[in-house]
Design a protein around this motif. Structure first.
Motif, PDB file in Angstrom:
ATOM      1  N   PRO A 221       0.811  -1.227   0.000  1.00 15.66           N
ATOM      2  CA  PRO A 221       0.000   0.000   0.000  1.00 15.66           C
ATOM      3  C   PRO A 221       0.841   1.273   0.000  1.00 15.66           C
ATOM      4  N   GLU A 222       2.056   1.204   0.583  1.00 17.42           N
ATOM      5  CA  GLU A 222       2.929   2.375   0.585  1.00 17.42           C
ATOM      6  C   GLU A 222       3.395   2.700  -0.833  1.00 17.42           C
ATOM      7  N   VAL A 223       3.689   1.674  -1.615  1.00 14.51           N
ATOM      8  CA  VAL A 223       4.147   1.884  -2.989  1.00 14.51           C
ATOM      9  C   VAL A 223       3.030   2.437  -3.862  1.00 14.51           C
ATOM     10  N   VAL A 224       1.802   1.979  -3.608  1.00 11.88           N
ATOM     11  CA  VAL A 224       0.655   2.502  -4.354  1.00 11.88           C
ATOM     12  C   VAL A 224       0.503   3.996  -4.102  1.00 11.88           C
ATOM     13  N   LYS A 225       0.734   4.410  -2.847  1.00 10.96           N
ATOM     14  CA  LYS A 225       0.620   5.833  -2.510  1.00 10.96           C
ATOM     15  C   LYS A 225       1.843   6.619  -2.970  1.00 10.96           C
ATOM     16  N   GLU A 226       3.016   5.985  -2.943  1.00  7.42           N
ATOM     17  CA  GLU A 226       4.263   6.675  -3.283  1.00  7.42           C
ATOM     18  C   GLU A 226       5.068   5.813  -4.267  1.00  7.42           C
ATOM     19  N   PRO A 227       4.846   5.992  -5.578  1.00  5.92           N
ATOM     20  CA  PRO A 227       5.505   5.158  -6.595  1.00  5.92           C
ATOM     21  C   PRO A 227       7.033   5.184  -6.543  1.00  5.92           C
ATOM     22  N   SER A 228       7.637   6.222  -5.947  1.00  8.77           N
ATOM     23  CA  SER A 228       9.095   6.287  -5.885  1.00  8.77           C
ATOM     24  C   SER A 228       9.680   5.177  -5.024  1.00  8.77           C
ATOM     25  N   MET A 230       9.011   2.100  -5.443  1.00  4.59           N
ATOM     26  CA  MET A 230       8.992   0.874  -6.226  1.00  4.59           C
ATOM     27  C   MET A 230      10.314   0.097  -6.174  1.00  4.59           C
ATOM     28  N   PRO A 231      11.492   0.756  -6.245  1.00  4.64           N
ATOM     29  CA  PRO A 231      12.750  -0.007  -6.158  1.00  4.64           C
ATOM     30  C   PRO A 231      12.868  -0.803  -4.850  1.00  4.64           C
ATOM     31  N   LEU A 232      12.330  -0.249  -3.783  1.00  2.00           N
ATOM     32  CA  LEU A 232      12.352  -0.945  -2.493  1.00  2.00           C
ATOM     33  C   LEU A 232      11.492  -2.207  -2.548  1.00  2.00           C
ATOM     34  N   LEU A 233      10.316  -2.110  -3.146  1.00  2.00           N
ATOM     35  CA  LEU A 233       9.443  -3.269  -3.291  1.00  2.00           C
ATOM     36  C   LEU A 233      10.103  -4.324  -4.178  1.00  2.00           C
ATOM     37  N   GLN A 234      10.744  -3.879  -5.259  1.00  2.00           N
ATOM     38  CA  GLN A 234      11.424  -4.816  -6.157  1.00  2.00           C
ATOM     39  C   GLN A 234      12.562  -5.543  -5.443  1.00  2.00           C
ATOM     40  N   ASP A 235      13.316  -4.810  -4.629  1.00  2.00           N
ATOM     41  CA  ASP A 235      14.434  -5.414  -3.906  1.00  2.00           C
ATOM     42  C   ASP A 235      13.939  -6.467  -2.914  1.00  2.00           C
ATOM     43  N   THR A 236      12.863  -6.142  -2.200  1.00  2.00           N
ATOM     44  CA  THR A 236      12.310  -7.096  -1.234  1.00  2.00           C
ATOM     45  C   THR A 236      11.749  -8.319  -1.938  1.00  2.00           C
ATOM     46  N   ALA A 237      11.050  -8.102  -3.057  1.00  4.59           N
ATOM     47  CA  ALA A 237      10.496  -9.218  -3.827  1.00  4.59           C
ATOM     48  C   ALA A 237      11.610 -10.096  -4.387  1.00  4.59           C
ATOM     49  N   ARG A 238      12.701  -9.480  -4.801  1.00  4.62           N
ATOM     50  CA  ARG A 238      13.835 -10.247  -5.348  1.00  4.62           C
ATOM     51  C   ARG A 238      14.427 -11.165  -4.272  1.00  4.62           C
ATOM     52  N   ARG A 239      14.619 -10.620  -3.069  1.00  4.33           N
ATOM     53  CA  ARG A 239      15.174 -11.444  -1.993  1.00  4.33           C
ATOM     54  C   ARG A 239      14.206 -12.559  -1.589  1.00  4.33           C
ATOM     55  N   TYR A 240      12.917 -12.251  -1.613  1.00  4.50           N
ATOM     56  CA  TYR A 240      11.902 -13.267  -1.312  1.00  4.50           C
ATOM     57  C   TYR A 240      11.986 -14.430  -2.311  1.00  4.50           C
ATOM     58  N   LEU A 241      12.103 -14.104  -3.595  1.00 12.17           N
ATOM     59  CA  LEU A 241      12.173 -15.142  -4.632  1.00 12.17           C
ATOM     60  C   LEU A 241      13.500 -15.897  -4.581  1.00 12.17           C
ATOM     61  N   GLN A 242      14.581 -15.200  -4.293  1.00 12.37           N
ATOM     62  CA  GLN A 242      15.877 -15.873  -4.157  1.00 12.37           C
ATOM     63  C   GLN A 242      15.848 -16.872  -3.011  1.00 12.37           C
ATOM     64  N   LEU A 243      15.205 -16.486  -1.921  1.00 12.49           N
ATOM     65  CA  LEU A 243      15.109 -17.377  -0.770  1.00 12.49           C
ATOM     66  C   LEU A 243      14.281 -18.616  -1.103  1.00 12.49           C
ATOM     67  N   ARG A 244      13.201 -18.424  -1.848  1.00 12.57           N
ATOM     68  CA  ARG A 244      12.322 -19.548  -2.173  1.00 12.57           C
ATOM     69  C   ARG A 244      12.929 -20.487  -3.213  1.00 12.57           C
ATOM     70  N   THR A 245      13.698 -19.933  -4.151  1.00 10.40           N
ATOM     71  CA  THR A 245      14.197 -20.754  -5.257  1.00 10.40           C
ATOM     72  C   THR A 245      15.658 -21.158  -5.119  1.00 10.40           C
ATOM     73  N   GLY A 246      16.450 -20.381  -4.345  1.00  6.61           N
ATOM     74  CA  GLY A 246      17.886 -20.636  -4.264  1.00  6.61           C
ATOM     75  C   GLY A 246      18.621 -20.167  -5.497  1.00  6.61           C
ATOM     76  N   GLU A 247      17.974 -19.383  -6.350  1.00  6.23           N
ATOM     77  CA  GLU A 247      18.579 -18.901  -7.591  1.00  6.23           C
ATOM     78  C   GLU A 247      18.887 -17.414  -7.493  1.00  6.23           C
ATOM     79  N   HIS A 248      19.986 -17.001  -8.134  1.00  6.83           N
ATOM     80  CA  HIS A 248      20.356 -15.585  -8.123  1.00  6.83           C
ATOM     81  C   HIS A 248      19.476 -14.788  -9.065  1.00  6.83           C
ATOM     82  N   ASP A 249      19.299 -15.258 -10.279  1.00  6.17           N
ATOM     83  CA  ASP A 249      18.457 -14.576 -11.268  1.00  6.17           C
ATOM     84  C   ASP A 249      17.038 -15.118 -11.162  1.00  6.17           C
ATOM     85  N   VAL A 250      16.128 -14.301 -10.654  1.00  3.14           N
ATOM     86  CA  VAL A 250      14.744 -14.745 -10.437  1.00  3.14           C
ATOM     87  C   VAL A 250      13.775 -14.032 -11.383  1.00  3.14           C
ATOM     88  N   THR A 251      14.299 -13.509 -12.477  1.00  5.52           N
ATOM     89  CA  THR A 251      13.467 -12.775 -13.426  1.00  5.52           C
ATOM     90  C   THR A 251      12.275 -13.594 -13.900  1.00  5.52           C
TER      91      THR A 251
END
Length: 268
Positions: A221-228, A230-251
């Protein structure tokens, strides 16, 4: 470059503060330990689904189940105070469909029948609850016994070892271990640099994953209110996916994100 690399972590600390620091791990422990706290029979007709500000939400199928479990609230709270001091301050029961967590497809085979002794024992147990709840308890109890007879030792969802409880006794202890908790905190920052091994690592990954899920939920909800942000949300999502998959590139792993995030995040 160095300052840019630090910015997401700094923003995360500033935005979430103490609220997000341990929320995910507390939530993961409380939800995972609900079957132990409630007991096998009541856990079969209920499911812990959320922990927010010390209030545990438990889903139940109908008002009769909610009515009965409310009278057990103090017992549940006392048990949580024993195994997770200071984490669960209240419990609320909500009527909603219960999402079962079986990872296996149901086989097209009839469930094994109950023996006369099992039927008699189940009826005696059901008589200990109010009459309005007896039908639900009988149905749930029958399903539990049939499941145990068909598959007496399903895998623990943390370590994967056969167990009559989920999580198993060993993993329940690991979930409250300070060593595992420290590793979980580290894994939220460095998901590909584990220091533990075996079941302890799996427990730490479980706690770290629930913590990152909590951070994503708070950030959305913070990103929806403040689009700037977004890089923070992307970074957190990247670490979440890396943790779940064990892969560096989670694109190519965006489909593992919660549905609301998939539509918002075009890249990770």
């Amino acid at each position: 470059m160095g300052m840019a690399a630090k910015r997401p972590a700094e923003l995360l600390h500033k935005l979430l503060g103490s609220k997000g620091l341990e929320a995910g791990m507390r939530r993961g422990k409380a939800l995972a330990l609900w079957p132990e706290v409630a007991g096998e029979m009541l856990a079969a007709i209920s499911e812990a689904t959320d922990l927010t500000d010390g209030v545990l939400t438990v889903s139940v199928p109908d008002s009769a189940a909610a009515f009965h479990l409310k009278y057990e609230r103090e017992k549940f709270l006392a048990r949580y105070a024993q195994v997770l001091p200071g984490v669960v301050g209240d419990i609320r029961f909500k009527e909603r469909p219960i999402a079962r967590k079986s990872r296996r497809l149901e086989k097209a085979l009839p469930p094994p029948p109950l023996s006369p002794d099992e039927e008699s024992r189940l009826r005696r147990l059901s008589q200990a609850v109010p009459e309005t709840l007896q039908t639900a308890v009988l149905k749930a109890g029958k399903a539990v016994i049939q499941k145990q007879k068909a598959d007496p030792n399903p895998p623990c969802f943390i370590c994967g070892k056969p167990s009559r409880e989920n999580p198993c006794k060993s993993c329940q202890k690991l979930l409250v271990s300070p060593l595992v908790e420290r590793e979980a905190v580290r894994l939220t920052r460095f998901p590909l640099k584990a220091r533990l091994e075996g079941d302890a690592l799996q427990a730490a990954k479980y706690l770290a994953t629930t913590r990152l899920e909590a951070q994503l939920r708070d950030l959305l909800p913070e990103v929806v209110k403040e689009p700037s942000l977004m890089p923070l949300l992307q970074d957190t999502a990247r670490r979440y996916l890396q943790l779940r998959t064990g892969e560096h590139d989670v694109t190519a792993r965006r489909q593992l994100l919660p549905e609301a995030l998939q539509s918002l995040l075009k890249e990770v």
